[in-house]
Design a protein around this motif. Structure first.
Motif, PDB file in Angstrom:
ATOM      1  N   THR A  11      57.210  25.948   3.878  1.00 29.63           N
ATOM      2  CA  THR A  11      56.795  26.759   2.729  1.00 29.63           C
ATOM      3  C   THR A  11      57.779  27.899   2.518  1.00 29.63           C
ATOM      4  OG1 THR A  11      54.457  26.238   3.100  1.00 29.63           O
ATOM      5  CG2 THR A  11      54.960  28.176   1.748  1.00 29.63           C
ATOM      6  N   LEU A  12      58.253  28.048   1.300  1.00 28.57           N
ATOM      7  CA  LEU A  12      59.164  29.129   0.939  1.00 28.57           C
ATOM      8  C   LEU A  12      58.313  30.286   0.417  1.00 28.57           C
ATOM      9  CD1 LEU A  12      61.811  26.918  -0.883  1.00 28.57           C
ATOM     10  CD2 LEU A  12      61.959  27.825   1.448  1.00 28.57           C
ATOM     11  N   GLY A  13      58.075  31.264   1.267  1.00 32.34           N
ATOM     12  CA  GLY A  13      57.139  32.331   0.925  1.00 32.34           C
ATOM     13  C   GLY A  13      57.769  33.568   0.330  1.00 32.34           C
ATOM     14  N   GLY A  14      58.998  33.462  -0.141  1.00 30.38           N
ATOM     15  CA  GLY A  14      59.671  34.647  -0.652  1.00 30.38           C
ATOM     16  C   GLY A  14      59.465  34.922  -2.122  1.00 30.38           C
ATOM     17  N   TYR A  15      58.750  34.049  -2.822  1.00 26.78           N
ATOM     18  CA  TYR A  15      58.581  34.214  -4.267  1.00 26.78           C
ATOM     19  C   TYR A  15      57.533  35.279  -4.577  1.00 26.78           C
ATOM     20  CZ  TYR A  15      61.402  30.057  -4.977  1.00 26.78           C
ATOM     21  OH  TYR A  15      62.440  29.161  -4.996  1.00 26.78           O
ATOM     22  N   VAL A  16      57.794  36.032  -5.654  1.00 24.35           N
ATOM     23  CA  VAL A  16      56.899  37.103  -6.081  1.00 24.35           C
ATOM     24  C   VAL A  16      56.514  36.878  -7.542  1.00 24.35           C
ATOM     25  CG1 VAL A  16      56.659  39.593  -6.427  1.00 24.35           C
ATOM     26  CG2 VAL A  16      57.996  38.731  -4.501  1.00 24.35           C
ATOM     27  N   GLY A  17      55.209  36.863  -7.821  1.00 26.57           N
ATOM     28  CA  GLY A  17      54.722  36.806  -9.192  1.00 26.57           C
ATOM     29  C   GLY A  17      55.027  35.520  -9.925  1.00 26.57           C
ATOM     30  N   VAL A  18      55.121  34.410  -9.189  1.00 25.77           N
ATOM     31  CA  VAL A  18      55.433  33.130  -9.831  1.00 25.77           C
ATOM     32  C   VAL A  18      54.320  32.716 -10.802  1.00 25.77           C
ATOM     33  CG1 VAL A  18      55.796  30.672  -9.423  1.00 25.77           C
ATOM     34  CG2 VAL A  18      56.910  32.347  -7.962  1.00 25.77           C
ATOM     35  N   ASP A  19      53.063  32.979 -10.433  1.00 24.98           N
ATOM     36  CA  ASP A  19      51.944  32.597 -11.291  1.00 24.98           C
ATOM     37  C   ASP A  19      52.017  33.280 -12.657  1.00 24.98           C
ATOM     38  OD1 ASP A  19      50.993  31.058  -9.252  1.00 24.98           O
ATOM     39  OD2 ASP A  19      49.605  32.578  -8.491  1.00 24.98           O
ATOM     40  N   GLY A 173      61.903  33.595   2.733  1.00 23.87           N
ATOM     41  CA  GLY A 173      62.976  33.464   1.753  1.00 23.87           C
ATOM     42  C   GLY A 173      62.598  32.483   0.663  1.00 23.87           C
ATOM     43  N   PHE A 174      63.502  32.324  -0.321  1.00 22.83           N
ATOM     44  CA  PHE A 174      63.250  31.302  -1.344  1.00 22.83           C
ATOM     45  C   PHE A 174      64.336  30.237  -1.366  1.00 22.83           C
ATOM     46  CE2 PHE A 174      65.014  35.040  -3.481  1.00 22.83           C
ATOM     47  CZ  PHE A 174      66.121  34.521  -4.118  1.00 22.83           C
ATOM     48  N   PHE A 175      65.179  30.240  -0.333  1.00 22.58           N
ATOM     49  CA  PHE A 175      66.061  29.121  -0.037  1.00 22.58           C
ATOM     50  C   PHE A 175      66.364  29.191   1.453  1.00 22.58           C
ATOM     51  CE2 PHE A 175      68.776  32.625  -1.299  1.00 22.58           C
ATOM     52  CZ  PHE A 175      69.748  32.647  -0.319  1.00 22.58           C
ATOM     53  N   CYS A 176      67.006  28.187   1.974  1.00 16.39           N
ATOM     54  CA  CYS A 176      67.178  28.078   3.427  1.00 16.39           C
ATOM     55  C   CYS A 176      68.473  28.744   3.889  1.00 16.39           C
ATOM     56  CB  CYS A 176      67.167  26.601   3.844  1.00 16.39           C
ATOM     57  SG  CYS A 176      65.574  25.807   3.568  1.00 16.39           S
ATOM     58  N   ASN A 177      68.321  29.876   4.555  1.00 14.47           N
ATOM     59  CA  ASN A 177      69.452  30.540   5.187  1.00 14.47           C
ATOM     60  C   ASN A 177      69.121  30.781   6.655  1.00 14.47           C
ATOM     61  OD1 ASN A 177      67.589  32.569   4.993  1.00 14.47           O
ATOM     62  ND2 ASN A 177      68.866  33.961   3.802  1.00 14.47           N
ATOM     63  N   ASN A 178      69.700  31.801   7.264  1.00 12.49           N
ATOM     64  CA  ASN A 178      69.493  32.031   8.695  1.00 12.49           C
ATOM     65  C   ASN A 178      68.048  32.346   9.067  1.00 12.49           C
ATOM     66  OD1 ASN A 178      71.967  31.593   9.996  1.00 12.49           O
ATOM     67  ND2 ASN A 178      72.789  33.523   9.226  1.00 12.49           N
ATOM     68  N   LYS A 179      67.211  32.652   8.072  1.00  8.16           N
ATOM     69  CA  LYS A 179      65.808  32.947   8.361  1.00  8.16           C
ATOM     70  C   LYS A 179      65.075  31.740   8.945  1.00  8.16           C
ATOM     71  CE  LYS A 179      65.291  36.521   4.809  1.00  8.16           C
ATOM     72  NZ  LYS A 179      64.550  36.924   3.597  1.00  8.16           N
ATOM     73  N   VAL A 180      65.593  30.529   8.690  1.00  4.41           N
ATOM     74  CA  VAL A 180      64.890  29.338   9.198  1.00  4.41           C
ATOM     75  C   VAL A 180      64.883  29.298  10.718  1.00  4.41           C
ATOM     76  CG1 VAL A 180      65.419  28.000   7.120  1.00  4.41           C
ATOM     77  CG2 VAL A 180      66.959  27.885   9.092  1.00  4.41           C
ATOM     78  N   CYS A 250      78.072  38.911   2.365  1.00  2.00           N
ATOM     79  CA  CYS A 250      77.812  38.600   3.778  1.00  2.00           C
ATOM     80  C   CYS A 250      76.898  39.649   4.399  1.00  2.00           C
ATOM     81  CB  CYS A 250      79.126  38.547   4.556  1.00  2.00           C
ATOM     82  SG  CYS A 250      80.080  37.060   4.257  1.00  2.00           S
ATOM     83  N   VAL A 251      77.146  40.911   4.074  1.00  2.00           N
ATOM     84  CA  VAL A 251      76.300  41.987   4.596  1.00  2.00           C
ATOM     85  C   VAL A 251      74.871  41.808   4.109  1.00  2.00           C
ATOM     86  CG1 VAL A 251      75.860  44.467   4.523  1.00  2.00           C
ATOM     87  CG2 VAL A 251      78.198  43.625   4.830  1.00  2.00           C
ATOM     88  N   PHE A 252      74.706  41.499   2.805  1.00  3.81           N
ATOM     89  CA  PHE A 252      73.370  41.272   2.251  1.00  3.81           C
ATOM     90  C   PHE A 252      72.668  40.122   2.965  1.00  3.81           C
ATOM     91  CE2 PHE A 252      74.708  43.415  -1.844  1.00  3.81           C
ATOM     92  CZ  PHE A 252      73.803  44.464  -1.713  1.00  3.81           C
ATOM     93  N   LYS A 265      58.077  41.901  -0.275  1.00  3.46           N
ATOM     94  CA  LYS A 265      58.773  40.682  -0.674  1.00  3.46           C
ATOM     95  C   LYS A 265      59.840  40.971  -1.719  1.00  3.46           C
ATOM     96  CE  LYS A 265      55.339  37.082   0.239  1.00  3.46           C
ATOM     97  NZ  LYS A 265      54.536  35.982  -0.374  1.00  3.46           N
ATOM     98  N   SER A 266      59.581  41.968  -2.576  1.00  2.65           N
ATOM     99  CA  SER A 266      60.548  42.292  -3.623  1.00  2.65           C
ATOM    100  C   SER A 266      61.890  42.689  -3.037  1.00  2.65           C
ATOM    101  CB  SER A 266      60.009  43.426  -4.508  1.00  2.65           C
ATOM    102  OG  SER A 266      59.702  44.572  -3.721  1.00  2.65           O
ATOM    103  N   VAL A 267      61.865  43.326  -1.853  1.00  4.65           N
ATOM    104  CA  VAL A 267      63.115  43.713  -1.182  1.00  4.65           C
ATOM    105  C   VAL A 267      63.879  42.462  -0.762  1.00  4.65           C
ATOM    106  CG1 VAL A 267      64.118  44.900   0.804  1.00  4.65           C
ATOM    107  CG2 VAL A 267      62.167  45.899  -0.400  1.00  4.65           C
ATOM    108  N   HIS A 268      63.158  41.496  -0.185  1.00  7.31           N
ATOM    109  CA  HIS A 268      63.790  40.246   0.235  1.00  7.31           C
ATOM    110  C   HIS A 268      64.373  39.498  -0.964  1.00  7.31           C
ATOM    111  CE1 HIS A 268      62.452  40.360   4.422  1.00  7.31           C
ATOM    112  NE2 HIS A 268      61.297  40.800   3.982  1.00  7.31           N
ATOM    113  N   VAL A 269      63.625  39.492  -2.070  1.00  7.15           N
ATOM    114  CA  VAL A 269      64.086  38.789  -3.268  1.00  7.15           C
ATOM    115  C   VAL A 269      65.373  39.412  -3.793  1.00  7.15           C
ATOM    116  CG1 VAL A 269      63.549  38.263  -5.677  1.00  7.15           C
ATOM    117  CG2 VAL A 269      61.796  37.987  -3.921  1.00  7.15           C
ATOM    118  N   ILE A 270      65.396  40.733  -3.883  1.00 11.84           N
ATOM    119  CA  ILE A 270      66.575  41.438  -4.400  1.00 11.84           C
ATOM    120  C   ILE A 270      67.781  41.178  -3.505  1.00 11.84           C
ATOM    121  CG2 ILE A 270      67.575  43.711  -4.804  1.00 11.84           C
ATOM    122  CD1 ILE A 270      64.766  44.627  -5.663  1.00 11.84           C
ATOM    123  N   MET A 271      67.579  41.248  -2.179  1.00 14.02           N
ATOM    124  CA  MET A 271      68.677  41.024  -1.250  1.00 14.02           C
ATOM    125  C   MET A 271      69.211  39.603  -1.363  1.00 14.02           C
ATOM    126  SD  MET A 271      69.094  43.900   0.282  1.00 14.02           S
ATOM    127  CE  MET A 271      70.065  43.527   1.716  1.00 14.02           C
TER     128      MET A 271
END
Length: 310
Positions: A11-19, A173-180, A250-252, A265-271
């Motif tokens: 599950t990609l739980g990084g989305y905000v306000g999709v509904d 996140g909303f895609f697969c990066n190092n968070k997985v 890369c820093v982001f 979550k908004s912070v994660h989305v922006i980053m």
């Protein structure tokens, strides 16, 4: 679970306000994706059809645009589906493929930028030997290394990690990066060490090479005439701007992967958006505007298209 974990959905739980804003997100993402495709494909097309742009520097720029197209095509279509879906999920295998493309292409970018720095160094500091040093074979080898080494390194990490089991099935996140990596039951010591060594090989070494070449370029141009300084500025400034962009991305990515999950979550989305928007979109714009020869051909192409439409 032992036999099925490779087919597990994450599950990609990084989305905000999709509904509420799903369709708005879709329109914005689609506009960004089309803009990325148009700008990068224009750069590739212009470099391919004009023989005076068949030089190492422009070939490396075209390779960066190819990376941007592949990178965006790996990320954006899945985003389109997710913002219009009630559940944002991705299979484990698809997640690993996205992870592979994300990091192999991102690492390939820094190696291509290193090749461009070396090309500028030879062009400005050793102009009489340029055609000999930066021949077709050299360019082919540099392109092969820039694409092959990152792919192999990331593939090795994925193969080793494929033996690990998942204990969590939701990433912020909303895609697969190092968070997985947070999803696995046991953190692999080998992978942590391998990742550190790989980063030193494909990031630290190219960074040192780039710093060295630009110090040499600065010294040479400082003691040269105005025309040499002007030429160096025209070709090196866009490269430095793209390098700074890549560094901040890369820093982001590193910061967003290390942030605590209790942050908004908004912070994660922006980053995360910094990573998937800036590089693919800004690189072709920077080169299209700042590189004189490319800019000239793009203007001619646009004038031809506008005249033809009339």
């Amino acid at each position: 679970m032992d036999a099925e974990f490779n087919r597990t959905y994450i599950t990609l739980g990084g989305y905000v306000g999709v509904d509420k804003y799903g369709y708005l997100y879709f329109v914005i993402l689609l506009a960004l994706y089309l803009l990325i495709l148009c700008t990068n494909l224009t750069i590739i097309y212009v470099i391919c059809i004009h023989r005076n742009l068949h030089e190492p520097m422009y070939i490396f720029i075209a390779a960066l645009s190819v990376n941007s197209v592949l990178f965006s095509t790996t990320i954006y279509p899945k985003l389109f589906i997710d913002v219009l879906s009630q559940r944002q999920i991705i299979s484990h295998s698809a997640c690993m493929f996205q992870y592979f493309m994300f990091y192999s292409l991102s690492t390939s970018d820094i190696l291509l930028l290193s090749a461009m720095a070396y090309d500028r160094y030879v062009s400005i500091c050793k102009p009489l030997q340029y055609s000999t040093i930066m021949g077709r074979i050299t360019v082919t080898v540099l392109l092969t290394v820039a694409w092959l080494i990152p792919a192999v390194k990331v593939a090795v990490a994925i193969v080793v990690n494929s033996k690990q089991k998942l204990c969590d099935f939701t990433t912020d996140g909303f895609f697969c990066n190092n968070k997985v990596y947070r999803l696995y039951c046991v953190q692999s010591t080998f992978l942590n060490l391998y990742g550190l060594i790989s980063m030193l090989n494909v990031v630290a070494v190219p960074a040192i090479l780039i710093i060295f070449t630009y110090i040499k370029i600065f010294i040479i141009t400082y003691h040269s005439c105005f025309e040499v300084r002007k030429k160096a500025t025209e070709t090196c400034l866009p490269h430095l701007m793209v390098l700074m962009c890549w560094f901040f991305l890369c820093v982001f990515d590193v910061i967003s992967a290390r942030l605590e999950s209790d942050l908004p979550k908004s912070v994660h989305v922006i980053m995360s958006l910094q990573v998937v928007v800036y590089g693919p979109l800004f690189n072709p714009i920077i080169y299209g505007v700042k590189m004189k020869e490319i800019s000239k051909h793009i203007k001619r192409l646009l004038c031809h298209l506008s005249t033809k439409s009339i």
